[in-house]
Design an enzyme around this catalytic site. Structure first.
Site, PDB file in Angstrom:
ATOM      1  N   ASP A  79       0.835  -1.194   0.000  1.00 20.57           N
ATOM      2  CA  ASP A  79       0.000   0.000   0.000  1.00 20.57           C
ATOM      3  C   ASP A  79       0.873   1.248   0.000  1.00 20.57           C
ATOM      4  O   ASP A  79       1.900   1.314   0.688  1.00 20.57           O
ATOM      5  CB  ASP A  79      -0.896  -0.029   1.243  1.00 20.57           C
ATOM      6  CG  ASP A  79      -1.896   1.095   1.290  1.00 20.57           C
ATOM      7  OD1 ASP A  79      -2.723   1.179   0.366  1.00 20.57           O
ATOM      8  OD2 ASP A  79      -1.847   1.883   2.245  1.00 20.57           O
ATOM      9  N   GLU A 115       1.554  -0.305  -4.995  1.00 19.69           N
ATOM     10  CA  GLU A 115       0.570   0.708  -5.389  1.00 19.69           C
ATOM     11  C   GLU A 115       1.340   1.979  -5.713  1.00 19.69           C
ATOM     12  O   GLU A 115       1.908   2.613  -4.821  1.00 19.69           O
ATOM     13  CB  GLU A 115      -0.424   0.958  -4.260  1.00 19.69           C
ATOM     14  CG  GLU A 115      -1.449   2.025  -4.613  1.00 19.69           C
ATOM     15  CD  GLU A 115      -2.241   2.517  -3.411  1.00 19.69           C
ATOM     16  OE1 GLU A 115      -3.379   2.988  -3.610  1.00 19.69           O
ATOM     17  OE2 GLU A 115      -1.729   2.440  -2.276  1.00 19.69           O
TER      18      GLU A 115
END
Length: 538
Positions: free
Chosen positions: A219, A277
């Site tokens: 993330d 990401e």
């Protein structure tokens, strides 16, 4: 759609499993509820493995299931080496790993290294410690500006809205320092200049890899490192949930040293992988993350951000391939995820929901025809749209942080409809699901679509099977054909399978060849509007 193909670069090399896999993103709260509390869980995932096997999925990506107070639905982690009771237990995770592996499916997990929960033991210790203490040095605490420290250290906004700084009350009751949170206040950013932070992450990596996890989605992989002087930024064009190149909050050069350290650990587990990401715009910036000693894969969001327009789609594909070719990397493709509007709704803008669904079906054929790794967000295979939820049920922190001006991401996170003709459609035995399921999804259930050869689900299944079994879908590059205005056509560089897309409102002819699959019925032998097709050239 006739003409000679224009070749693109092709790199021949043995593929790792993740270089051409089809990943299925599971948003655990919304996939399947195994214990009847109205919230999806790991038991529910395990019970649906047969469905995922039938769909043809190679690997699961689980959005966060680690222990969390759920201020941001799991992206605020209080213990990264445990399973939150909402989703089950470590035993349930172990059982899922075994069951998935028995079916030949890999399992990857979300990793959240940019921040922790404000209930993480480290942050609790930081709040109970003095300014300048080792406990506070694990996070980004700063004195405020102004005569009495009453102003934030800089003008950075939170991605979720409001300021990115929160002032604490010190032990003596006086107003104290400020801490940085690029997301919600319940998600304090870690200080990656502190060696303890990576040492703890390494423990987390090994904990899950040793249990059999096959990799991680990282993330905010372009975050973590902040400029030491924390300069003010231009906030005139800031949008919630968005960042651009040049934003000092993200993509600072020091982040690459962190990824190299992560890769050193991952290389001890040669069958495991990482995908980051990466919300970066330029090809050069994107490619830097995919150098041989950093991430294995980087999430490419170009198709997500591209309108249903042939010129834009071709440009997105070309730029995506060019970016990874700079470092010999693998392209990735996706049309949606848990943070963006579902493709059915996105493509319906200006044309209506029926056309939105047809366009989404066309675009999955485009995605699956491309070389590299594909990601499917749970429910996309059912043709689910975003849901316009009533204000009183919204739970995304963006809703509150924006002063009720941004509705947030709940509309793409509504639980999946599995069977039956009324909510909760087999998602749960509990009629009160964590977000309400609209009754009009009665014609979108997995059960109903499995029985309909013309359904979106049937199209996904057939396309995935062909991609895996037909030798024509081979080659690391694409070659472009000339095409009428509003259309595009490309073929795989080795097997020469052709994908043709018609974004116009009139039928068009095909390149010559054997038709394999079409997203919509032909019209007078031609490719229908808002449709795509696969064929083998003569």
């Amino acid at each position: 759609m006739r003409g000679s193909p224009v070749p693109a670069n092709d790199v021949a090399a043995p593929l790792k499993w993740w270089q051409d896999a089809i990943f299925y993103q599971i948003y655990p709260r919304s996939f399947a509820d195994g214990n009847g509390d109205g919230v999806g869980d790991l038991r529910g995932v395990a019970e649906k493995l047969g469905y995922l096997e039938l769909l043809g999925i190679d690997a699961l990506w689980l959005s966060p299931v680690m222990r969390s107070p759920m201020a941001d639905h799991g992206y605020d982690v209080s213990d990264p080496r445990d399973i939150d009771p909402l989703f089950g237990s470590l035993a349930a995770m172990d059982a899922l790993l075994v069951a998935a592996h028995e079916r030949g499916m890999k399992v990857t997990m979300d990793l959240v290294p940019n921040h922790t929960s404000d209930q993480h033991p480290w942050f609790v210790e930081a709040l109970n410690s003095a300014p300048g203490s080792p406990e506070r040095a694990r996070y980004i605490f700063r004195d405020g500006r102004g005569d009495h420290g009453e102003l934030p250290p800089n003008n950075w906004p939170s991605v979720f809205g409001g300021p990115a700084w929160h002032r604490v009350t010190e032990a003596d009751g006086s107003p104290g320092q400020w801490y940085l949170h690029l997301f919600a206040p319940e998600q304090p950013d870690l200080n990656w200049e502190n060696p303890e932070v990576f040492e703890d992450l390494e423990k987390t990596l090994r904990f899950w890899l040793d249990r059999g996890v096959d990799g991680f989605r990282i993330d905010v992989a372009h975050g973590m490192v902040k400029p030491s002087d924390l300069p003010d930024m231009d906030v005139s064009e800031v949008q919630l949930l968005v960042n651009r190149d040049g934003d000092p909050r993200f993509n600072n050069p020091g982040v690459h040293a962190i990824h190299r350290r992560i890769r050193t650990v991952m290389d001890e587990y040669p069958e495991a992988m990482t995908v980051g990401e990466l919300w970066v715009e330029s090809n050069d910036a994107f490619a830097e993350y995919l150098r041989p000693d950093e991430l294995h894969l980087g999430f490419n969001f170009r198709l997500v951000k591209t309108a249903f327009d042939a010129v834009e789609i071709r440009e997105a594909i070309e730029e995506s391939i060019n970016a990874v070719d700079l470092v010999g990397g693998t392209p990735t493709w996706t049309l949606s995820n848990h943070d963006v509007e579902r493709e059915v709704t996105r493509y319906a803008d200006g044309v209506g929901p029926g056309a939105g669904l047809e366009r989404a079906k066309a675009m999955i054929l485009v995605e699956l025809a491309l070389p590299g790794t594909s990601f499917v967000y749970n429910g996309a295979e059912l043709g689910l749209p975003n849901v316009d939820l009533p204000d009183e049920v919204l739970q995304d922190p963006t809703w509150e942080r924006s002063g009720h001006t941004e509705r947030g991401r709940d509309g793409c996170r509504v639980p999946l409809p599995w069977e039956g003709n009324r909510p909760p459609f087999g998602f749960s035995t509990n009629p009160r699901t964590w977000l309400p399921i609209p009754p009009e999804w009665a014609d979108r259930t997995a059960e109903g679509q499995l029985e309909n050869v013309h359904s979106t689900l049937s199209l996904y299944r057939e396309a995935i099977e062909m991609r895996k079994t037909r030798p024509e879908f081979s080659g690391r590059g694409v070659e472009w054909y000339g095409a009428p205005e509003g259309c595009l056509a490309f073929r795989r560089s080795e097997g020469h399978a052709v994908c043709a897309l018609n974004t116009t409102d009139t039928p068009v002819g095909f390149p010559p060849g054997e038709l394999l699959l079409c997203s919509a019925p032909l019209q007078d032998g031609k490719l229908a509007p808002n449709a795509a097709a696969w064929l083998i050239p003569d």
